[in-house]
Design an enzyme around this catalytic site. Structure first.
Site, PDB file in Angstrom:
ATOM      1  N   ILE A  18      14.319  -2.081  -4.902  1.00 17.76           N
ATOM      2  CA  ILE A  18      14.459  -2.118  -6.352  1.00 17.76           C
ATOM      3  C   ILE A  18      14.838  -3.511  -6.825  1.00 17.76           C
ATOM      4  O   ILE A  18      14.334  -3.999  -7.842  1.00 17.76           O
ATOM      5  CB  ILE A  18      15.496  -1.075  -6.813  1.00 17.76           C
ATOM      6  CG1 ILE A  18      14.961   0.346  -6.574  1.00 17.76           C
ATOM      7  CG2 ILE A  18      15.837  -1.266  -8.294  1.00 17.76           C
ATOM      8  CD1 ILE A  18      15.991   1.430  -6.814  1.00 17.76           C
ATOM      9  N   ASP A  37      21.261 -12.140  -2.251  1.00 20.92           N
ATOM     10  CA  ASP A  37      21.125 -11.108  -1.240  1.00 20.92           C
ATOM     11  C   ASP A  37      21.948 -11.482  -0.011  1.00 20.92           C
ATOM     12  O   ASP A  37      22.182 -12.664   0.257  1.00 20.92           O
ATOM     13  CB  ASP A  37      19.650 -10.948  -0.846  1.00 20.92           C
ATOM     14  CG  ASP A  37      19.352  -9.604  -0.209  1.00 20.92           C
ATOM     15  OD1 ASP A  37      18.917  -8.696  -0.930  1.00 20.92           O
ATOM     16  OD2 ASP A  37      19.588  -9.456   1.008  1.00 20.92           O
ATOM     17  N   ASP A  64      27.556 -12.031   0.238  1.00 20.31           N
ATOM     18  CA  ASP A  64      28.075 -10.685   0.473  1.00 20.31           C
ATOM     19  C   ASP A  64      28.867 -10.307  -0.768  1.00 20.31           C
ATOM     20  O   ASP A  64      29.927 -10.888  -1.035  1.00 20.31           O
ATOM     21  CB  ASP A  64      28.967 -10.672   1.718  1.00 20.31           C
ATOM     22  CG  ASP A  64      29.550  -9.290   2.029  1.00 20.31           C
ATOM     23  OD1 ASP A  64      29.369  -8.361   1.212  1.00 20.31           O
ATOM     24  OD2 ASP A  64      30.213  -9.148   3.077  1.00 20.31           O
ATOM     25  N   VAL A  65      28.383  -9.348  -1.535  1.00 19.79           N
ATOM     26  CA  VAL A  65      29.034  -9.008  -2.802  1.00 19.79           C
ATOM     27  C   VAL A  65      30.434  -8.451  -2.599  1.00 19.79           C
ATOM     28  O   VAL A  65      31.224  -8.385  -3.555  1.00 19.79           O
ATOM     29  CB  VAL A  65      28.189  -8.008  -3.620  1.00 19.79           C
ATOM     30  CG1 VAL A  65      26.817  -8.588  -3.940  1.00 19.79           C
ATOM     31  CG2 VAL A  65      28.063  -6.662  -2.906  1.00 19.79           C
ATOM     32  N   ASN A  91      22.737  -4.876  -8.574  1.00 17.05           N
ATOM     33  CA  ASN A  91      21.868  -3.912  -7.912  1.00 17.05           C
ATOM     34  C   ASN A  91      22.243  -3.658  -6.456  1.00 17.05           C
ATOM     35  O   ASN A  91      21.907  -2.614  -5.900  1.00 17.05           O
ATOM     36  CB  ASN A  91      20.416  -4.415  -7.983  1.00 17.05           C
ATOM     37  CG  ASN A  91      19.501  -3.666  -7.064  1.00 17.05           C
ATOM     38  OD1 ASN A  91      19.129  -2.520  -7.310  1.00 17.05           O
ATOM     39  ND2 ASN A  91      19.128  -4.295  -5.953  1.00 17.05           N
ATOM     40  N   SER A 143      23.179   5.318 -10.044  1.00 14.90           N
ATOM     41  CA  SER A 143      22.332   6.323  -9.405  1.00 14.90           C
ATOM     42  C   SER A 143      22.552   7.646 -10.099  1.00 14.90           C
ATOM     43  O   SER A 143      23.650   7.934 -10.581  1.00 14.90           O
ATOM     44  CB  SER A 143      22.695   6.459  -7.921  1.00 14.90           C
ATOM     45  OG  SER A 143      22.059   7.577  -7.342  1.00 14.90           O
ATOM     46  N   TYR A 156      29.214   7.849  -1.645  1.00 15.03           N
ATOM     47  CA  TYR A 156      28.228   7.077  -2.401  1.00 15.03           C
ATOM     48  C   TYR A 156      28.181   7.559  -3.851  1.00 15.03           C
ATOM     49  O   TYR A 156      28.195   6.753  -4.788  1.00 15.03           O
ATOM     50  CB  TYR A 156      26.857   7.230  -1.742  1.00 15.03           C
ATOM     51  CG  TYR A 156      25.710   6.615  -2.505  1.00 15.03           C
ATOM     52  CD1 TYR A 156      25.420   5.261  -2.391  1.00 15.03           C
ATOM     53  CD2 TYR A 156      24.890   7.399  -3.332  1.00 15.03           C
ATOM     54  CE1 TYR A 156      24.351   4.701  -3.087  1.00 15.03           C
ATOM     55  CE2 TYR A 156      23.829   6.843  -4.023  1.00 15.03           C
ATOM     56  CZ  TYR A 156      23.560   5.496  -3.902  1.00 15.03           C
ATOM     57  OH  TYR A 156      22.510   4.941  -4.587  1.00 15.03           O
ATOM     58  N   LYS A 160      29.020   5.375  -7.307  1.00 17.44           N
ATOM     59  CA  LYS A 160      28.073   5.204  -8.401  1.00 17.44           C
ATOM     60  C   LYS A 160      28.610   5.817  -9.699  1.00 17.44           C
ATOM     61  O   LYS A 160      28.339   5.309 -10.794  1.00 17.44           O
ATOM     62  CB  LYS A 160      26.723   5.803  -8.036  1.00 17.44           C
ATOM     63  CG  LYS A 160      26.011   5.041  -6.914  1.00 17.44           C
ATOM     64  CD  LYS A 160      25.781   3.578  -7.275  1.00 17.44           C
ATOM     65  CE  LYS A 160      24.912   2.869  -6.254  1.00 17.44           C
ATOM     66  NZ  LYS A 160      24.591   1.466  -6.647  1.00 17.44           N
TER      67      LYS A 160
END
Length: 252
Positions: A18, A37, A64-65, A91, A143, A156, A160
């Site tokens: 995405i 990324d 690395d976020v 994202n 999501s 997860y 989200k």
């Protein structure tokens, strides 16, 4: 199309799936793009393709976020190379498919660090500049799992859901600064993440496709135009919203 001409957009997790589709869409609409990324080589490759195909400026940035210092450094690099960041798409995300009772605290922490805290940290890193300029677009890729829950994706789903709540609350705080904050919620989409579902159960994967009213799994290119719109001038009066892009699977 040149809806985003003059914009500088950073997309986290932009190297694949995405994220890559979003980078391609916003570049096609005229934005200069920072492809951020964990895989710096892949980010650089994607950025080079954007320059060649769309004639925009683009750079790849390895980050690395989940690492606050790396996030700060990445934002500084982008603003040095491309100029002030006018839009960010948070994202980057990870998932581990499996029953909650079989999961462990180390997995929970990584999911929270990347999916939720990564979004918070990157947003914080760009926000002062946006406030000083009284302009900015923030789009957080959440999501549908965060809206309705998803078996096998309990933590997860929690992260989200947190991204959605974060987006709404921040939207209220920064609306006066002419900054919009919105969340886009993909439904089942053909990415490496969804590939985990097929690995666990092909029957479950096939069931997801049948459950979608449009009778197909989404493609990354289905998500990108919605994100690009929320980055555009035409979305200037839209903030605090959660948009599902799911072929009708979620209608809420």
């Amino acid at each position: 199309m040149s809806q985003l001409s003059g914009s500088v957009v950073i997309v986290t997790g932009g190297g694949r799936g995405i994220g890559e589709a979003i980078c391609t869409e916003v570049a096609a609409q005229g934005a200069d793009v920072a492809v951020a990324d964990l895989d710096e080589e892949r980010a650089t490759t994607v950025a080079a393709g954007l320059v060649a195909k769309h004639g925009v400026r683009a750079i790849g940035v390895g980050v690395d976020v989940a690492n606050p210092a790396a996030v700060t450094a990445a934002v500084a690099t982008v603003e040095t190379e491309l100029g002030p960041i006018t839009g960010i798409v948070n994202n980057a995300g990870i998932d581990v498919i499996g029953r909650f009772v079989d999961s462990d605290p180390q997995t929970w922490d990584r999911l929270i660090d990347v999916n939720l805290k990564g979004t918070i940290q990157f947003t914080r890193a760009v926000l002062d500049g946006m406030i000083s300029r009284s302009a900015g677009r923030i789009v957080n890729v959440a999501s549908d799992a965060g809206r309705v829950g998803s078996s096998g994706e309990v933590v997860y789903s929690a992260t989200k859901g947190g991204v959605i709540a974060f987006s709404k609350a921040l939207a209220r705080e920064v609306a006066k600064d002419q900054i919009t904050v919105n969340a886009v919620c993909p439904g089942p989409t053909d990415t490496a993440l969804l590939g985990q579902v097929a690995e666990v159960s092909q029957k479950l994967y096939d069931g997801l496709a049948r459950a979608v009213p449009m009778r197909r799994i989404g493609q990354p290119g289905d998500i990108a135009p919605a994100v690009a719109f929320l980055l555009s001038p035409g979305a200037g009066y839209i903030t605090g919203q959660t948009l599902s892009v799911s072929g009708g699977l979620t209608m809420a």
